[in-house]
Design an enzyme around this catalytic site. Structure first.
Site, mmCIF file in Angstrom:
data_model
loop_
_atom_site.group_PDB
_atom_site.id
_atom_site.type_symbol
_atom_site.label_atom_id
_atom_site.label_comp_id
_atom_site.label_asym_id
_atom_site.label_seq_id
_atom_site.Cartn_x
_atom_site.Cartn_y
_atom_site.Cartn_z
ATOM 1 C CD GLU A 13 29.881 46.914 28.476
ATOM 2 O OE1 GLU A 13 31.367 47.074 28.284
ATOM 3 O OE2 GLU A 13 29.494 47.787 29.965
ATOM 4 C CG ASP A 78 34.151 38.721 42.289
ATOM 5 O OD1 ASP A 78 33.791 37.680 42.672
ATOM 6 O OD2 ASP A 78 34.526 38.981 41.194
ATOM 7 C CG ASP A 80 38.766 34.934 43.384
ATOM 8 O OD1 ASP A 80 38.550 33.591 43.851
ATOM 9 O OD2 ASP A 80 38.968 34.976 42.401
ATOM 10 C CB CYS A 90 42.247 22.776 52.364
ATOM 11 S SG CYS A 90 41.158 24.434 52.496
ATOM 12 C CB SER A 129 32.258 32.335 40.428
ATOM 13 O OG SER A 129 33.041 31.604 40.721
ATOM 14 N N GLY A 130 31.643 29.375 39.406
ATOM 15 C CA GLY A 130 31.461 28.360 38.299
ATOM 16 C C GLY A 130 33.157 27.651 38.035
ATOM 17 N NE ARG A 131 39.756 28.097 38.302
ATOM 18 C CZ ARG A 131 40.847 28.291 37.465
ATOM 19 N NH1 ARG A 131 41.238 29.206 37.202
ATOM 20 N NH2 ARG A 131 42.142 27.589 37.481
ATOM 21 C CG ASP A 272 36.819 42.771 43.513
ATOM 22 O OD1 ASP A 272 37.429 44.237 44.242
ATOM 23 O OD2 ASP A 272 37.470 42.774 43.537
ATOM 24 C CG HIS A 281 33.686 46.104 37.785
ATOM 25 N ND1 HIS A 281 33.240 45.197 37.858
ATOM 26 C CD2 HIS A 281 34.858 46.268 38.416
ATOM 27 C CE1 HIS A 281 34.367 44.313 38.366
ATOM 28 N NE2 HIS A 281 35.305 45.122 38.357
ATOM 29 C CG LEU A 282 31.551 45.220 32.073
ATOM 30 C CD1 LEU A 282 32.808 45.435 31.285
ATOM 31 C CD2 LEU A 282 31.044 44.125 30.883
ATOM 32 C CE LYS A 284 31.284 33.272 35.704
ATOM 33 N NZ LYS A 284 32.040 32.173 34.983
#
Length: 391
Positions: A13, A78, A80, A90, A129-131, A272, A281-282, A284
């Site tokens: 998927e 994951d 975060d 900070c 993750s890019g962020r 998480d 679960h998907l 990125k």
């Protein structure tokens, strides 16, 4: 098993997030070329990868109820930065900076060691993750086939920080300390002075100090408050706190590990768990572009982990600029192969083009990861075939 191997890509998927947060699930494709064409047509803001199903996901509505099932997927994690907001001073929410990024370095060091040494997994891909976070894809065959219960067990084993905002003491250690926790503490200790005491200044301001002292026994807290009136140096303050914890352990039978609990509460990876539990679960896709920052979700080289800087990761605009630059001498078109058709020549040009960009080293790292997986799989197949010959 043969059918699963044969249809692995076709039964995988993909989901696309389109403009205005339109979310399209259960996409699947027969070939790589088909996926590329659909991406060019739909122009998704975000691409997620899901499980390998019993049937093609794009035909899930035609499958008899209950028959369409997720068969396998990489074990994923994951992490975060927003989950650390109660212990970083900070930044908050989606913001990150060089002062708090060491939390992600610590997380990778702790989890990668545990996944390889405690569970025996070999193929762990770590991706920025890019962020504001990191993802881990554990790609071993044994990991891909884990049940929901087994995934939950792995995630729970790796979780130490428990409780929500209302929980003050989120890490509780008991005797004897588990070897996994000891190994994790060794990693945290390596970074703690530089990251927590100096970078985050957790024993600097009155507010920050009170928060730390809220995690120690009342009698210790009273004594430290008196001492801290004259002692302002954060490293010496921490030294005094750890000495008092060690003294407690020698004078009181019940284990007092409050200095270790503080270190773990402030630095231990916050998972998480729900992302890791579910087979369907998907997560990125690596190499996708983060829609908010423009940064590309690139693999992290663990050999260079302490030098990884999220702010130096290539952005989509940088890649476009690099591709627009005139080719250097020697980079001009390679000698055309007369037997090659236009499509093949186009594919070859595409492959060559990425090498002219900042993505080249990350693609090379990803290729090495895949080659190692392929070698490992080949070795396992040879072993199986030798075993069959013996019978």
């Amino acid at each position: 098993m043969n059918r699963m191997t044969k249809n692995y890509f076709q039964n995988r998927e993909f989901s696309f997030t389109l403009k205005d947060d339109i979310y399209v699930r259960y996409q699947s494709f027969s070939t790589q070329s088909e996926l590329e064409k659909e991406m060019q047509k739909m122009n998704p803001y975000k691409i997620d990868i899901g499980a390998v199903y019993s049937h093609r996901p794009n035909q899930h509505n035609t499958v008899k109820s209950g028959c369409f099932q997720a068969l396998e997927k990489e074990l994923v994690f994951d992490i975060d930065m927003t989950d650390y907001d109660d212990v970083r001073s900070c930044c908050s929410a989606a913001d990150i900076c060089p002062k708090c990024w060491p939390l992600m370095t610590i997380a990778i060091r702790i989890l990668d060691r545990a996944l390889r040494e405690d569970f025996g997994f070999r193929h762990c891909l770590w991706v920025y993750s890019g962020r504001r976070g990191i993802h881990c894809w554990v790609c071993d065959e044994a990991a891909r086939k884990l049940s929901v219960a087994a995934r939950s067990a792995v995630a729970e084993y790796l979780s130490l920080v428990k409780g929500g905002e209302e929980t003050v003491r989120k890490v509780v250690l008991t005797d004897p300390i588990h070897p996994f926790i000891r190994e994790s503490l060794a990693v945290v200790e390596h970074y703690f002075t530089q990251y927590a005491l100096l970078g985050q200044d957790i024993l600097g301001s009155k507010e920050a100090t009170d928060k730390v002292l809220g995690l120690v026994p009342e009698d210790v807290k009273k004594e430290l408050l008196i001492e801290f009136k004259t002692e302002k140096n954060p490293e010496r303050r921490w030294g005094r706190l750890t000495t008092m914890a060690q003294n407690k352990r020698t004078t009181v039978k019940k284990g007092h590990y409050f200095e270790k609990e503080i270190m773990l509460q402030y630095c231990y990876p916050r998972l998480d768990v729900n992302v890791s539990k579910g087979v369907n679960h998907l997560l990125k896709s690596p190499f996708s572009v983060h829609p908010k920052t423009g940064r590309i979700s690139v693999p992290i080289d663990l050999r260079e982990l302490d030098r990884f800087n999220p702010f130096e990761v290539p952005t989509i605009s940088l890649i476009c600029e690099e591709l627009d630059l005139p080719k250097m001498a020697g980079e001009e078109e390679d000698q055309e192969d007369p037997k090659e058709n236009d499509k093949e020549a186009g594919e070859r040009r595409k492959i060559r083009d990425y090498k002219r960009t900042s993505l080249a080293k990350y693609v090379k790292l990803f290729d090495q990861f895949l080659e190692e997986m392929a070698r490992s799989r080949k070795g396992e197949l040879i072993k199986k075939s030798d075993l069959q010959k013996d019978f």
